[in-house]
Design an enzyme around this catalytic site. Sequence first.
Site, PDB file in Angstrom:
ATOM      1  CE  LYS A  22      -3.337   5.901   5.608  1.00  0.00           C
ATOM      2  NZ  LYS A  22      -4.341   6.610   6.388  1.00  0.00           N
ATOM      3  CG  ASN A  23      -2.697   5.913   9.881  1.00  0.00           C
ATOM      4  OD1 ASN A  23      -3.040   6.546   8.879  1.00  0.00           O
ATOM      5  ND2 ASN A  23      -3.359   4.860  10.338  1.00  0.00           N
ATOM      6  NE  ARG A  93     -12.874   9.760   9.627  1.00  0.00           N
ATOM      7  CZ  ARG A  93     -13.956  10.280  10.160  1.00  0.00           C
ATOM      8  NH1 ARG A  93     -14.981  10.552   9.420  1.00  0.00           N
ATOM      9  NH2 ARG A  93     -14.013  10.512  11.452  1.00  0.00           N
ATOM     10  CB  CYS A 117     -15.776   7.188   5.919  1.00  0.00           C
ATOM     11  SG  CYS A 117     -15.066   6.190   7.211  1.00  0.00           S
ATOM     12  NE  ARG A 122     -12.899   6.548  10.887  1.00  0.00           N
ATOM     13  CZ  ARG A 122     -11.782   6.448  10.188  1.00  0.00           C
ATOM     14  NH1 ARG A 122     -11.830   6.155   8.909  1.00  0.00           N
ATOM     15  NH2 ARG A 122     -10.607   6.653  10.747  1.00  0.00           N
ATOM     16  N   PRO A 123     -17.523   9.625  14.359  1.00  0.00           N
ATOM     17  CG  PRO A 123     -18.499   9.419  16.469  1.00  0.00           C
ATOM     18  CD  PRO A 123     -18.112   8.621  15.255  1.00  0.00           C
ATOM     19  CB  ILE A 124     -14.348  14.447  15.357  1.00  0.00           C
ATOM     20  CG1 ILE A 124     -15.251  15.574  14.858  1.00  0.00           C
ATOM     21  CG2 ILE A 124     -13.679  13.726  14.204  1.00  0.00           C
ATOM     22  CD1 ILE A 124     -14.444  16.785  14.361  1.00  0.00           C
ATOM     23  CG  LEU A 126     -14.751  10.602  21.986  1.00  0.00           C
ATOM     24  CD1 LEU A 126     -14.054   9.251  21.966  1.00  0.00           C
ATOM     25  CD2 LEU A 126     -15.513  10.779  23.302  1.00  0.00           C
ATOM     26  CG  ASP A 309      -5.888   0.607  10.188  1.00  0.00           C
ATOM     27  OD1 ASP A 309      -7.129   0.670  10.103  1.00  0.00           O
ATOM     28  OD2 ASP A 309      -5.167   1.615  10.372  1.00  0.00           O
ATOM     29  NE  ARG A 401      -7.663   7.591   1.970  1.00  0.00           N
ATOM     30  CZ  ARG A 401      -8.168   6.924   3.003  1.00  0.00           C
ATOM     31  NH1 ARG A 401      -9.157   6.082   2.824  1.00  0.00           N
ATOM     32  NH2 ARG A 401      -7.715   7.112   4.220  1.00  0.00           N
TER      33      ARG A 401
HETATM   34  C1  UD1 Z   1      -7.035   6.054  13.291  1.00  0.00           C
HETATM   35  C2  UD1 Z   1      -6.305   5.624  12.044  1.00  0.00           C
HETATM   36  C3  UD1 Z   1      -7.059   4.494  11.347  1.00  0.00           C
HETATM   37  C4  UD1 Z   1      -7.322   3.349  12.322  1.00  0.00           C
HETATM   38  C5  UD1 Z   1      -7.971   3.864  13.590  1.00  0.00           C
HETATM   39  C6  UD1 Z   1      -8.121   2.806  14.666  1.00  0.00           C
HETATM   40  C7  UD1 Z   1      -5.199   7.655  11.354  1.00  0.00           C
HETATM   41  C8  UD1 Z   1      -5.109   8.766  10.372  1.00  0.00           C
HETATM   42  N1  UD1 Z   1      -6.183   6.765  11.172  1.00  0.00           N
HETATM   43  O1  UD1 Z   1      -8.305   6.572  12.890  1.00  0.00           O
HETATM   44  O2  UD1 Z   1      -6.262   4.029  10.260  1.00  0.00           O
HETATM   45  O3  UD1 Z   1      -8.175   2.412  11.720  1.00  0.00           O
HETATM   46  O4  UD1 Z   1      -7.202   4.942  14.149  1.00  0.00           O
HETATM   47  O5  UD1 Z   1      -6.891   2.263  14.977  1.00  0.00           O
HETATM   48  O6  UD1 Z   1      -4.388   7.539  12.226  1.00  0.00           O
HETATM   49  N2  UD1 Z   1     -14.606   7.618  18.087  1.00  0.00           N
HETATM   50  C9  UD1 Z   1     -15.697   8.290  18.582  1.00  0.00           C
HETATM   51  N3  UD1 Z   1     -15.591   9.656  18.767  1.00  0.00           N
HETATM   52  C10 UD1 Z   1     -14.451  10.337  18.468  1.00  0.00           C
HETATM   53  C11 UD1 Z   1     -13.341   9.631  17.954  1.00  0.00           C
HETATM   54  C12 UD1 Z   1     -13.448   8.262  17.776  1.00  0.00           C
HETATM   55  O7  UD1 Z   1     -16.728   7.716  18.864  1.00  0.00           O
HETATM   56  O8  UD1 Z   1     -14.414  11.559  18.646  1.00  0.00           O
HETATM   57  C13 UD1 Z   1     -14.688   6.149  17.871  1.00  0.00           C
HETATM   58  C14 UD1 Z   1     -14.592   5.773  16.393  1.00  0.00           C
HETATM   59  O9  UD1 Z   1     -15.831   5.879  15.729  1.00  0.00           O
HETATM   60  C15 UD1 Z   1     -14.068   4.354  16.483  1.00  0.00           C
HETATM   61  C16 UD1 Z   1     -13.136   4.406  17.704  1.00  0.00           C
HETATM   62  O10 UD1 Z   1     -13.558   5.539  18.451  1.00  0.00           O
HETATM   63  O11 UD1 Z   1     -15.142   3.490  16.752  1.00  0.00           O
HETATM   64  C17 UD1 Z   1     -11.680   4.535  17.387  1.00  0.00           C
HETATM   65  O12 UD1 Z   1     -11.490   5.567  16.420  1.00  0.00           O
HETATM   66  P1  UD1 Z   1     -10.157   6.423  16.321  1.00  0.00           P
HETATM   67  O13 UD1 Z   1      -9.064   5.789  17.084  1.00  0.00           O
HETATM   68  O14 UD1 Z   1     -10.485   7.846  16.665  1.00  0.00           O
HETATM   69  O15 UD1 Z   1      -9.845   6.336  14.772  1.00  0.00           O
HETATM   70  P2  UD1 Z   1      -9.153   7.446  13.909  1.00  0.00           P
HETATM   71  O16 UD1 Z   1      -8.250   8.224  14.780  1.00  0.00           O
HETATM   72  O17 UD1 Z   1     -10.175   8.169  13.102  1.00  0.00           O
END
Ligand code: UD1
Length: 434
Positions: A22-23, A93, A117, A122-124, A126, A309, A401
Amino acid sequence: MDKFLIRGGRPLHGKIEISGAKNSALPCLAAALLTPETVILHNVPYVKDLITQRRLLEDLGATVLTPELRTHKINARNVAIYEAPYELVKTMRASVLALGPLLARFGQAKVSLPGGCAIGTRPIDLHLKAFEKLGATVSLDSGDVIATAPNGRLKGTEIEFETVTVTGTENVMMAASLAEGRTVIRNAAMEPEIEDLADLLNKMGARIRRAGTTVMEIDGVEALGGAEHTIIPDRIETGTFIVAAAITNGELEIKNCRPEHLTAVIEKIRETGVEIEAINPSTLLVGSGSSGLVAKDVTTEPHPRFPTDMQAQYMALMTQAEGVSNITETIFENRFMHVGELLRMGADIHISGHTATVRGKTKLKGAPVQASDLRASASLVLAALCAEGESVIDRVYHIDRGYETIVRKLRSIGADIERITESNSTGKEVIAGR
Ligand code: UD1
């Protein structure tokens, strides 16, 4: 809302085929937005998140054909809308993965900001900082992120992620592939799904290479073309079935997997006494071992370490191991939602900060429980499979999902599991095979 009814206590035996990841499929579908030519993806799992991602592409104006069940033929020539609305982003997301491709190809994108969530805020931020470094102007308006590339094209740059982010790395890889000049990403994620996306992008004409384990170099090109690609097998589904064999004292042949993508998981579960053997490069034989399970600590970390995961599923396994195991979650701040439900089934678990301490072995008893997120649901299914008596797991839309035909797969290896739909309170599985 659908539920699962599980009567536990049956060892699982037989062969199981792992579906596509999926990912990996999610960013690969988004990557098709980078080109007016056709991208063909095979081994796309038939799960809810992929249906949502497909809908997003279609809403933007792309055509998506499925000549065969798991093959997607995507053409984004006529994309005329550059917007992922809240209705889609709030359900999934990974819709934020449209940002990079839209911004890079059309110079503009509007994507609703995902809220928090079940597993954390889970901010974006970065992703957005990285787009700004690539020259984009990024603003927030009424809950939407609006990004534009001045003069229509992003500019290659140096990006150092302060935290490893999987989708953040993917978004930048896609954006930088069409930027002017070279982009260097430091502290880039190393998950197998990142490599799969890089493979697809390079087939499309991108120039992405690893320059050291956590550094990625991308030379931007003027345009990307069509490509054909097969999605890698799902390592988390593989790990979940390894636990399913071990927790039920069964034996499973897990086919179509890539053991090298889950080395840390295999090693850790082996340490607990489970026998896991690779009988060929894509098949694992998992047996419960003769002397029972022993408790082992684990800490979640970015790849190649133990993945977050698999944390919830591993915790279900540790309820059946002799001794005390400390399970530490370092990736997400709120990823112990399954603990309360496992306690309802009789587990002995205490949470202190980011660590859950599991005391085993406990005899689990079937109970009504609620799924709270995708992997938490998997852990409840696993606990229910080894529990005595009946469990009813509510809110299984979370598991739909990300796990393809989970009921059919589990039934094929001897599990007593049924899907109960709202229109069918008698407990018969109405939608066979889901
Ligand atoms: C992806 C996976 C999810 C997995 C996760 C960690 C997908 C679709 N989902 O989620 O299944 O659990 O990786 O392996 O591939 N963070 C920030 N700012 C940002 C981005 C991330 O602070 O802009 C933090 C997150 O809150 C978290 C950490 O960084 O604490 C890692 O998150 P991230 O690797 O970005 O997870 P996803 O890509 O959302």
